[in-house]
Write a protein that holds these residues in place. Sequence first.
Motif, PDB file in Angstrom:
ATOM      1  N   PRO A  74      43.946  57.368  44.618  1.00 24.76           N
ATOM      2  CA  PRO A  74      45.309  57.070  44.173  1.00 24.76           C
ATOM      3  C   PRO A  74      45.292  56.579  42.731  1.00 24.76           C
ATOM      4  N   LYS A  75      46.329  56.901  41.965  1.00 22.05           N
ATOM      5  CA  LYS A  75      46.426  56.469  40.575  1.00 22.05           C
ATOM      6  C   LYS A  75      47.008  55.054  40.530  1.00 22.05           C
ATOM      7  N   VAL A  76      46.137  54.085  40.364  1.00 25.87           N
ATOM      8  CA  VAL A  76      46.555  52.682  40.412  1.00 25.87           C
ATOM      9  C   VAL A  76      47.567  52.370  39.318  1.00 25.87           C
ATOM     10  N   ILE A  77      47.377  52.949  38.134  1.00 25.24           N
ATOM     11  CA  ILE A  77      48.286  52.641  37.027  1.00 25.24           C
ATOM     12  C   ILE A  77      49.731  53.000  37.370  1.00 25.24           C
ATOM     13  N   GLY A  78      49.905  54.013  38.220  1.00 24.46           N
ATOM     14  CA  GLY A  78      51.248  54.429  38.589  1.00 24.46           C
ATOM     15  C   GLY A  78      51.981  53.433  39.476  1.00 24.46           C
ATOM     16  N   ASN A  79      51.254  52.477  40.049  1.00 25.15           N
ATOM     17  CA  ASN A  79      51.868  51.472  40.924  1.00 25.15           C
ATOM     18  C   ASN A  79      52.190  50.161  40.216  1.00 25.15           C
ATOM     19  N   ILE A  80      51.631  49.952  39.025  1.00 25.18           N
ATOM     20  CA  ILE A  80      51.740  48.629  38.393  1.00 25.18           C
ATOM     21  C   ILE A  80      53.188  48.245  38.132  1.00 25.18           C
ATOM     22  N   LYS A  81      53.983  49.139  37.532  1.00 24.93           N
ATOM     23  CA  LYS A  81      55.377  48.806  37.261  1.00 24.93           C
ATOM     24  C   LYS A  81      56.214  48.792  38.551  1.00 24.93           C
ATOM     25  N   LYS A  82      55.760  49.484  39.583  1.00 27.90           N
ATOM     26  CA  LYS A  82      56.444  49.406  40.879  1.00 27.90           C
ATOM     27  C   LYS A  82      56.214  48.041  41.513  1.00 27.90           C
ATOM     28  N   TRP A  83      54.991  47.539  41.388  1.00 30.89           N
ATOM     29  CA  TRP A  83      54.673  46.226  41.932  1.00 30.89           C
ATOM     30  C   TRP A  83      55.312  45.103  41.112  1.00 30.89           C
ATOM     31  N   SER A  84      55.366  45.287  39.806  1.00 30.00           N
ATOM     32  CA  SER A  84      55.848  44.226  38.922  1.00 30.00           C
ATOM     33  C   SER A  84      56.622  44.848  37.750  1.00 30.00           C
ATOM     34  N   LEU A 109      40.488  47.468  43.955  1.00 32.20           N
ATOM     35  CA  LEU A 109      41.377  47.282  42.811  1.00 32.20           C
ATOM     36  C   LEU A 109      42.832  47.294  43.260  1.00 32.20           C
ATOM     37  N   GLN A 110      43.197  48.254  44.088  1.00 37.92           N
ATOM     38  CA  GLN A 110      44.571  48.320  44.580  1.00 37.92           C
ATOM     39  C   GLN A 110      44.952  47.041  45.316  1.00 37.92           C
ATOM     40  N   ARG A 111      44.069  46.596  46.191  1.00 38.17           N
ATOM     41  CA  ARG A 111      44.367  45.413  47.004  1.00 38.17           C
ATOM     42  C   ARG A 111      44.511  44.163  46.137  1.00 38.17           C
ATOM     43  N   GLU A 112      43.544  43.919  45.259  1.00 33.18           N
ATOM     44  CA  GLU A 112      43.548  42.684  44.475  1.00 33.18           C
ATOM     45  C   GLU A 112      44.634  42.683  43.406  1.00 33.18           C
ATOM     46  N   LEU A 113      44.815  43.808  42.722  1.00 29.92           N
ATOM     47  CA  LEU A 113      45.845  43.880  41.693  1.00 29.92           C
ATOM     48  C   LEU A 113      47.228  43.776  42.331  1.00 29.92           C
ATOM     49  N   GLY A 114      47.422  44.472  43.445  1.00 36.62           N
ATOM     50  CA  GLY A 114      48.700  44.390  44.141  1.00 36.62           C
ATOM     51  C   GLY A 114      48.998  42.982  44.620  1.00 36.62           C
ATOM     52  N   ARG A 115      47.964  42.301  45.112  1.00 40.33           N
ATOM     53  CA  ARG A 115      48.142  40.921  45.590  1.00 40.33           C
ATOM     54  C   ARG A 115      48.559  39.991  44.455  1.00 40.33           C
ATOM     55  N   ILE A 116      47.871  40.076  43.329  1.00 38.84           N
ATOM     56  CA  ILE A 116      48.175  39.193  42.205  1.00 38.84           C
ATOM     57  C   ILE A 116      49.583  39.438  41.688  1.00 38.84           C
ATOM     58  N   LEU A 117      49.948  40.722  41.550  1.00 39.16           N
ATOM     59  CA  LEU A 117      51.273  41.036  41.021  1.00 39.16           C
ATOM     60  C   LEU A 117      52.382  40.641  41.999  1.00 39.16           C
ATOM     61  N   ALA A 118      52.068  40.580  43.291  1.00 39.66           N
ATOM     62  CA  ALA A 118      53.060  40.156  44.279  1.00 39.66           C
ATOM     63  C   ALA A 118      53.192  38.638  44.334  1.00 39.66           C
ATOM     64  N   GLU A 119      52.079  37.939  44.116  1.00 40.79           N
ATOM     65  CA  GLU A 119      52.076  36.479  44.280  1.00 40.79           C
ATOM     66  C   GLU A 119      52.407  35.729  42.999  1.00 40.79           C
ATOM     67  N   GLU A 120      52.166  36.327  41.848  1.00 41.32           N
ATOM     68  CA  GLU A 120      52.322  35.624  40.572  1.00 41.32           C
ATOM     69  C   GLU A 120      53.320  36.357  39.673  1.00 41.32           C
ATOM     70  N   LYS A 121      53.944  35.608  38.788  1.00 43.08           N
ATOM     71  CA  LYS A 121      54.784  36.207  37.750  1.00 43.08           C
ATOM     72  C   LYS A 121      53.869  36.542  36.568  1.00 43.08           C
ATOM     73  N   ILE A 122      53.529  37.795  36.436  1.00 46.20           N
ATOM     74  CA  ILE A 122      52.586  38.246  35.419  1.00 46.20           C
ATOM     75  C   ILE A 122      53.353  38.804  34.226  1.00 46.20           C
ATOM     76  N   ASP A 123      53.071  38.263  33.051  1.00 46.93           N
ATOM     77  CA  ASP A 123      53.783  38.696  31.847  1.00 46.93           C
ATOM     78  C   ASP A 123      53.265  40.022  31.311  1.00 46.93           C
ATOM     79  N   ALA A 124      51.963  40.265  31.442  1.00 45.66           N
ATOM     80  CA  ALA A 124      51.396  41.499  30.887  1.00 45.66           C
ATOM     81  C   ALA A 124      50.162  41.916  31.670  1.00 45.66           C
ATOM     82  N   VAL A 125      49.988  43.237  31.788  1.00 46.23           N
ATOM     83  CA  VAL A 125      48.790  43.814  32.404  1.00 46.23           C
ATOM     84  C   VAL A 125      48.128  44.726  31.382  1.00 46.23           C
ATOM     85  N   VAL A 126      46.876  44.436  31.050  1.00 52.93           N
ATOM     86  CA  VAL A 126      46.085  45.287  30.156  1.00 52.93           C
ATOM     87  C   VAL A 126      45.086  46.020  31.040  1.00 52.93           C
TER      88      VAL A 126
END
Length: 237
Positions: free
Chosen positions: A142-152, A74-91
């Motif tokens: 690791p708490k993945v949710i805590g990285n989402i706004k850091k990544w994007s 989850l960390q790897r794939e979510l981090g990759r998508i948020l780094a490569e794409e402009k994501i408007d929202a994460v649910v």
Amino acid sequence: MKIVITAGGTSEKIDDVRTITNSSTGRLGYAVGTAFLQQYADELEAVYYLHGTRARHPEHEKVIPVEIGGVADLQRELGRILAEEKIDAVVHAMAVSDYTVKEVTTLEKLRGEDPEDGGADPSGNKISSDIEDLIIHMKRSPKVIGNIKKWSPDSLLVGFKLLSGVPHEELIAVGTRLMEKNDCDFVLANDLQEIGADFHKGYLIHKDGSCDTMETNEEIADRIAQRVMTACRERSK
């Protein structure tokens, strides 16, 4: 618009044939994805749908399914998508494992004992089923949710909090703390005791402290999709 939805549960490997997982079916995440696609497909460019191995994904040309095993996946794939794409929202509806497997041993080894016959081996691709007392040593994930706004930082974030058998005030307070700690824009708080085959009470907490109350999976999904789309439109003005 591009959005990410996570759904289902993660599974942590013990060996090549055994895992530790949770009871999440991904049903609510699936309902959220379906609500977005049924009501707002014309406004969506892509829906990245990260799902556990036991959870299904909506079938639609705009859905990009990504199967997730454990928390590291989850960390790897979510981090990759948020780094490569402009994501408007994460649910972020996925039930993420709180612990991962660090090592597997036996009670004898833990006690420093050395059986005369050598004992069954707890290592290898498949742990021997002859072991009488298997010990699984786990560590905090690791708490993945805590990285989402850091990544994007610009992505709108919806977090989820599930408790069981707590007073309503405590449920809302815990959901609010999750929001504040992880910079969520909304948090869906729900209690396992208020979830059944044909009902699912949920409380969508807003940053201003207000709260929407829903009674079914479908109502929750529709409200989340509506709130997210409205907020994203306002941001794009």
